[in-house]
Design a protein around this motif. Structure first.
Motif, short mmCIF file in Angstrom:
data_model
loop_
_atom_site.label_atom_id
_atom_site.label_comp_id
_atom_site.label_asym_id
_atom_site.label_seq_id
_atom_site.Cartn_x
_atom_site.Cartn_y
_atom_site.Cartn_z
N GLN A 37 -58.74 21.52 -5.86
CA GLN A 37 -58.55 22.07 -7.19
C GLN A 37 -58.69 23.57 -7.13
O GLN A 37 -59.71 24.09 -6.69
CB GLN A 37 -59.59 21.49 -8.17
CG GLN A 37 -59.43 21.99 -9.59
CD GLN A 37 -60.44 21.38 -10.53
OE1 GLN A 37 -61.46 20.85 -10.11
NE2 GLN A 37 -60.16 21.44 -11.82
N GLY A 40 -55.52 27.36 -12.13
CA GLY A 40 -54.11 27.47 -12.49
C GLY A 40 -53.19 26.50 -11.77
O GLY A 40 -52.00 26.41 -12.10
N LEU A 41 -53.72 25.78 -10.77
CA LEU A 41 -52.88 24.85 -9.99
C LEU A 41 -53.25 23.39 -10.21
O LEU A 41 -52.61 22.50 -9.66
CB LEU A 41 -52.97 25.18 -8.50
CG LEU A 41 -52.47 26.56 -8.09
CD1 LEU A 41 -52.67 26.78 -6.60
CD2 LEU A 41 -51.00 26.75 -8.46
N GLY A 42 -54.28 23.15 -10.98
CA GLY A 42 -54.66 21.77 -11.28
C GLY A 42 -55.19 21.04 -10.06
O GLY A 42 -55.74 21.63 -9.13
N LEU A 43 -55.00 19.73 -10.05
CA LEU A 43 -55.44 18.87 -8.95
C LEU A 43 -54.25 18.57 -8.06
O LEU A 43 -53.23 18.05 -8.52
CB LEU A 43 -56.01 17.56 -9.51
CG LEU A 43 -57.22 17.67 -10.42
CD1 LEU A 43 -57.54 16.32 -11.03
CD2 LEU A 43 -58.41 18.20 -9.65
N ARG A 44 -54.39 18.89 -6.79
CA ARG A 44 -53.30 18.64 -5.84
C ARG A 44 -53.78 17.64 -4.77
O ARG A 44 -54.82 17.84 -4.16
CB ARG A 44 -52.84 19.95 -5.20
CG ARG A 44 -52.17 20.90 -6.19
CD ARG A 44 -51.66 22.15 -5.51
NE ARG A 44 -52.75 22.99 -5.03
CZ ARG A 44 -52.60 24.00 -4.18
NH1 ARG A 44 -51.38 24.30 -3.71
NH2 ARG A 44 -53.63 24.73 -3.81
N LEU A 45 -52.98 16.61 -4.57
CA LEU A 45 -53.35 15.52 -3.68
C LEU A 45 -53.11 15.91 -2.22
O LEU A 45 -52.00 16.29 -1.84
CB LEU A 45 -52.56 14.27 -4.04
CG LEU A 45 -52.86 13.01 -3.25
CD1 LEU A 45 -54.31 12.57 -3.46
CD2 LEU A 45 -51.90 11.90 -3.64
N MET A 88 -62.21 24.03 -4.31
CA MET A 88 -63.04 22.90 -4.71
C MET A 88 -62.33 21.63 -4.24
O MET A 88 -61.15 21.43 -4.54
CB MET A 88 -63.20 22.87 -6.24
CG MET A 88 -63.85 21.61 -6.78
SD MET A 88 -65.60 21.55 -6.43
CE MET A 88 -66.24 21.31 -8.08
#
Lengths: 114, 114
Positions: A37, A40-45, A88
């Motif tokens: 996390q 500005g990019l949110g949650l990325r898998l 994070m």
């Protein structure tokens, strides 16, 4: 109460180090996920796993690998940490194969690479 | 990867005010989930929606699954300081098949002035 436990809340590592982030869940969930996390990019898998020894790449797997030797444990590995991996990191698990009942997240590991 | 359009990006409100946020997608969804992330913690599931038109409440929170199946709304009534955090929407399309990944919005950051 169901739990996803991430071994460290804060980590500081040097560039080039091999870094292990550990995640353990006590809910007998088959499915486990690693996200990062960033503002500005949110949650990325990064990676996910549907079963022991099974793994699949997410949207941003480059520079990472994973290990799932036991059902309850899913490890994220940074083979050679770089400063752009400062982030994070969130681990999650879910029982339903569809994920439609939602994920349970750990509290996160804030990794700083210097 | 695919992402949802979540708005607003951030909100700064006075305690006691009502809050509205929404997520939209270019494709239809069969599941909408709303999460809240407290500062320094992992996201926690607030509300899950599974049918078009469904309206579900959780205390002062109310969420709706849009009739078009391409959007969802979250409302918070009479905000209090502990509502501060980042709210995420997430969902699944009916075309996901065996793809267990959720699609995420970028989050709405809420600040409440006491």
């Amino acid at each position: 109460d169901v739990k996803v436990t991430q071994s460290s809340r804060y980590l500081v590592k040097r560039t080039g180090e091999k870094v292990f982030l550990e995640c353990v869940q006590d809910m007998d969930h088959e499915n486990m996920f690693w996200y990062r996390q960033d503002p500005g990019l949110g949650l990325r898998l990064i990676y996910f796993s549907y079963d022991v020894k099974m793994k699949e790449k997410g949207d941003i797997p480059e520079g990472y690998s994973v290990s799932r030797e036991k059902k309850e444990r899913f490890s994220l590995i940074l083979e050679s940490a770089s400063t752009n991996q400062t982030s994070m990191y969130l681990c999650a698990s879910t029982l339903m194969r569809s994920g439609s009942h939602g994920y349970t997240f750990g509290s996160g590991t804030r990794l700083t690479v210097v | 990867g695919q992402q949802l359009n979540q708005s607003p990006q951030s909100m700064f409100i006075q305690e006691g005010e009502d809050v509205s946020m929404n997520c939209t997608s270019s494709s239809i969804f069969n599941t909408w989930l709303w999460y809240k992330q407290d500062p320094g913690e992992g996201p926690v599931l607030l509300i899950a929606l599974y049918k078009a038109g469904e309206l579900t409440s959780n205390g002062r929170l109310t969420a709706q699954f849009g009739i078009t199946r391409k959007d969802s709304f979250l409302n918070i009534s009479a905000s209090i300081p502990s509502d501060v955090g980042i709210y995420f929407c997430a969902g699944r399309t009916p075309f996901a098949g065996n793809n267990r990944k959720l699609i995420w919005g970028l989050g709405t950051s809420l600040a409440v002035n006491p």
